[in-house]
Design a protein around this motif. Structure first.
Motif, mmCIF file in Angstrom:
data_model
loop_
_atom_site.group_PDB
_atom_site.id
_atom_site.type_symbol
_atom_site.label_atom_id
_atom_site.label_comp_id
_atom_site.label_asym_id
_atom_site.label_seq_id
_atom_site.Cartn_x
_atom_site.Cartn_y
_atom_site.Cartn_z
ATOM 1 N N ASN A 57 0.827 -1.201 0.000
ATOM 2 C CA ASN A 57 0.000 0.000 0.000
ATOM 3 C C ASN A 57 0.862 1.252 0.000
ATOM 4 O OD1 ASN A 57 -1.611 -2.162 1.901
ATOM 5 N ND2 ASN A 57 -2.919 -1.100 0.455
ATOM 6 N N PRO A 59 -0.710 4.672 0.828
ATOM 7 C CA PRO A 59 -1.843 5.552 1.090
ATOM 8 C C PRO A 59 -1.459 7.014 1.295
ATOM 9 C CG PRO A 59 -1.287 4.338 3.066
ATOM 10 C CD PRO A 59 -0.390 3.826 1.976
ATOM 11 N N ASP A 77 -5.295 5.428 -2.281
ATOM 12 C CA ASP A 77 -4.176 4.499 -2.328
ATOM 13 C C ASP A 77 -4.088 3.895 -3.718
ATOM 14 O OD1 ASP A 77 -2.155 2.696 -1.641
ATOM 15 O OD2 ASP A 77 -3.408 1.489 -0.314
#
Length: 130
Positions: A57, A59, A77
């Motif tokens: 990820n 984000p 994300d």
């Protein structure tokens, strides 16, 4: 951010056995988000499917309300599931023909009645959306 990243980690861990009842899921997610995750893991458990690996990820917070003392944060994300794939538990054969990849994700994270931040809802777009 901790709740968002924690949710994906808890989902990855629970996915190794399709443990839709994992208490770690509720530590990071509630409401629609928890219902979506638990339902998906339940379906996988019923179908003999597990998920191995970990998502990646990246984000970013795109808004926080109210600005002075936020209680709700929106996150965007571009999650990568290239190394987080679904397999049939008994054969370890891949479930899907397509490999994982990058997908746009939007999530809402909010302070809950117990004072803890949790992801309340999220949406994952199609493969290649970011």
């Amino acid at each position: 951010m901790e709740a968002y990243v924690g949710m994906w980690g808890a989902m990855a861990e629970a996915g190794e056995t399709s443990d839709w009842r994992s208490p770690e899921l509720a530590r990071y997610a509630s409401g629609d988000a928890l219902t979506t995750i638990s339902g998906s893991l339940y379906a996988d458990a019923r179908n003999g499917v597990i998920t191995l690996g970990r998502p990646v990820n990246d984000p970013q917070v795109v808004s926080a309300e109210p600005p002075e003392e936020p209680t709700t944060v929106l996150i965007e994300d571009c999650g990568d599931s290239s190394d987080w794939l679904r397999y049939f538990e008994d054969t370890r054969e891949p479930v899907d023909d397509e490999p994982g990849g990058r997908r746009a994700i939007r999530a809402e994270v909010g302070v809950q009645s117990d004072g803890v931040w949790r992801v309340t809802r999220f949406a994952v777009q199609e493969l290649g959306s970011c």
